[in-house]
Design an enzyme around this catalytic site. Structure first.
Site, short mmCIF file in Angstrom:
data_model
loop_
_atom_site.label_atom_id
_atom_site.label_comp_id
_atom_site.label_asym_id
_atom_site.label_seq_id
_atom_site.Cartn_x
_atom_site.Cartn_y
_atom_site.Cartn_z
CB CYS A 134 -0.91 -0.02 1.23
SG CYS A 134 -1.91 1.46 1.46
CB CYS A 151 -0.93 4.39 6.80
SG CYS A 151 -2.40 3.56 7.40
CD GLN A 186 -13.26 -13.51 16.69
OE1 GLN A 186 -12.16 -13.03 16.43
NE2 GLN A 186 -13.55 -13.99 17.90
CG PHE A 226 -15.33 -14.56 28.56
CD1 PHE A 226 -15.26 -13.42 29.35
CD2 PHE A 226 -14.74 -15.73 29.04
CE1 PHE A 226 -14.62 -13.44 30.58
CE2 PHE A 226 -14.10 -15.76 30.27
CZ PHE A 226 -14.04 -14.61 31.04
CD GLU A 236 -20.47 -10.98 26.77
OE1 GLU A 236 -20.10 -9.85 27.11
OE2 GLU A 236 -19.69 -11.87 26.34
CG ASP A 247 -13.10 -15.64 22.19
OD1 ASP A 247 -11.97 -15.17 22.42
OD2 ASP A 247 -13.76 -15.37 21.16
CB CYS A 296 -7.05 -11.64 20.77
SG CYS A 296 -7.57 -10.71 22.22
#
Length: 416
Positions: free
Chosen positions: A63, A75, A253, A280, A300, A348, A374
């Site tokens: 890019c 960027c 996601q 979660f 949750e 998660d 993550c």
């Protein structure tokens, strides 16, 4: 600040090259191992001035907003466009391996499930009103300067084709010259724009926003700080054949492809489990898919996400029973005794991980567990709790959905 000639030894966890300086490590973005470079050094931070001897793994950036020759990215949306696929993919897999090893865990780690350009369905832009128009783009690395973009190779074509429309809506909402954020989610029914950083809109600004949205095509909803301003059509995403309308700003996601890969790993490990706890659970990424085969209890802490999950489950035929529970699992985890009724647990959590909950899972003796994360560091910590209690790691799969960044997902399956 001094100018120093150094050799980059390795990559750090954030993707920065690391050189050894006279006073300790120097962290230099946009450099690669083995390169001889000139850095402007301020304490432990190095700004790349020139590459004297480039690594064979250095490639042309994809890019033009990344920066000329990939030497200094302008960027701030990507950090690793200058690295070859081989080096980049190995780097992400190694993040997971290193985190596990730090906790004494040495399971086999599968090859990285890779991401491709044009897959990101969710992106967070920074915007600011100017005298002439609206700046829309990303903050330059380590700066408040907004780099206005006209292309973005990581974002889906559906988002890139609507950059002008997003800017028009942002301009209608901007009340002053202060920067604000626009989170864009591409849904099956159009773009869902969630704005934060603006305190409130008066009646005139609301009318202006509504007119801007209704004058364009392809916008499903615009919200401000969680409040819906205008919703021409319900935004809809698909979780394994179940249609869900997520609440404004709800977690999803980043790519549908990574989500599908994670879901398959989860479902394959659950096998013939008959009753599953999804902790979660968000608005149902895994729970609604699991419900095709098993009873699910979805837990949750965010009320609106849970209600979206519940509504989707109630309006979809062919699912096994889905029960829901609003609960802050950080402060009040499901206890071991509560977990004993389940054949399997999926969790998660956010980046902070789920250490308190994992202690209860460990005590419960649930036969099958799937950890989705993550953050490799907190994942390794949580897994060490389970392994110490007698769980065996059966697979570790790193997954990329944040292309050309230092973020990596992982799905880990365990058995008692």
């Amino acid at each position: 600040m001094t100018i120093e000639a150094v050799t980059i030894k390795r990559l750090g966890a954030q993707g920065d090259g690391i050189a050894e300086g006279p006073d300790g490590p120097i962290y230099a973005p946009f450099t690669l191992p083995g390169e001889s470079v000139a850095l402007a050094v301020n304490k432990s931070h190095g700004t790349l001035m020139s590459v004297r001897e480039a690594s064979p793994e250095r490639v042309e950036p994809h890019c033009r907003h990344f920066g000329p020759d990939g030497i200094n990215g302008t960027c701030g949306g990507c950090t690793m466009q200058h690295a070859s696929d081989t080096l980049y993919h190995g780097f992400k897999r190694d993040l997971v391996i290193a985190a596990l090893k730090s906790k004494g865990l040495t399971p086999e780690v599968a090859p990285l499930i890779t991401a491709e350009p044009g897959q990101r369905r969710r992106a967070v832009f920074t915007a600011r009103k100017t005298e002439k128009d609206l700046l829309l783009g990303f903050n330059q690395a380590e700066s408040h300067h907004i780099v206005a973009i006209s292309e973005c190779p990581i974002a889906s074509p559906g988002i890139v084709s609507k950059l002008a429309t997003i800017a028009k809506v942002g301009a209608a909402m901007a009340v002053n010259a202060e920067p604000f954020r626009i989170t864009v989610l591409e849904t099956l029914s159009g773009l869902d724009l969630s704005v934060d950083g603006i305190k409130k809109l008066d009646d005139r600004e609301r009318r202006r926003t509504v007119e801007a949205v209704l004058g364009e095509r392809g916008i499903a909803r615009v919200s401000l700080n969680g409040e819906i301003i205008v919703e021409p059509v319900k935004p809809v995403i698909d979780f394994g054949g179940v249609s869900v309308s997520p609440p404004p700003g709800s977690f999803t996601q980043a790519t549908a492809q990574a989500e599908e890969a994670m879901a398959k790993l989860v479902l394959d490990h659950l096998g013939k489990s008959k009753r599953v706890a999804d902790l979660f659970a968000g608005c149902g990424t895994f729970a609604l898919r699991i419900a095709r085969k098993a009873r699910v209890h979805a837990v949750e802490g965010e009320d609106k996400a849970l209600k979206a999950l519940d509504l989707a489950a109630r309006n979809t035929q062919g699912l096994k029973p889905v029960t829901i529970e609003k609960r802050d699992l950080f402060r009040r985890p499901l206890m071991a005794q509560e977990l004993k009724v389940f054949d399997a647990v999926v969790f998660d959590p956010p980046r902070a991980g789920a250490d308190v909950q994992c202690h209860e899972i460990a005590r419960s003796g649930v036969k099958k567990v799937v950890a989705v994360s993550c953050n490799p560091v907190t994942l390794a910590r949580d897994l060490s709790i389970l392994v110490a209690a007698g769980y065996r790691i059966t697979s570790v799969t790193p997954i990329d959905q944040f292309l050309w960044s230092a973020h990596v997902e992982a799905v880990v399956t365990l058995e008692k």
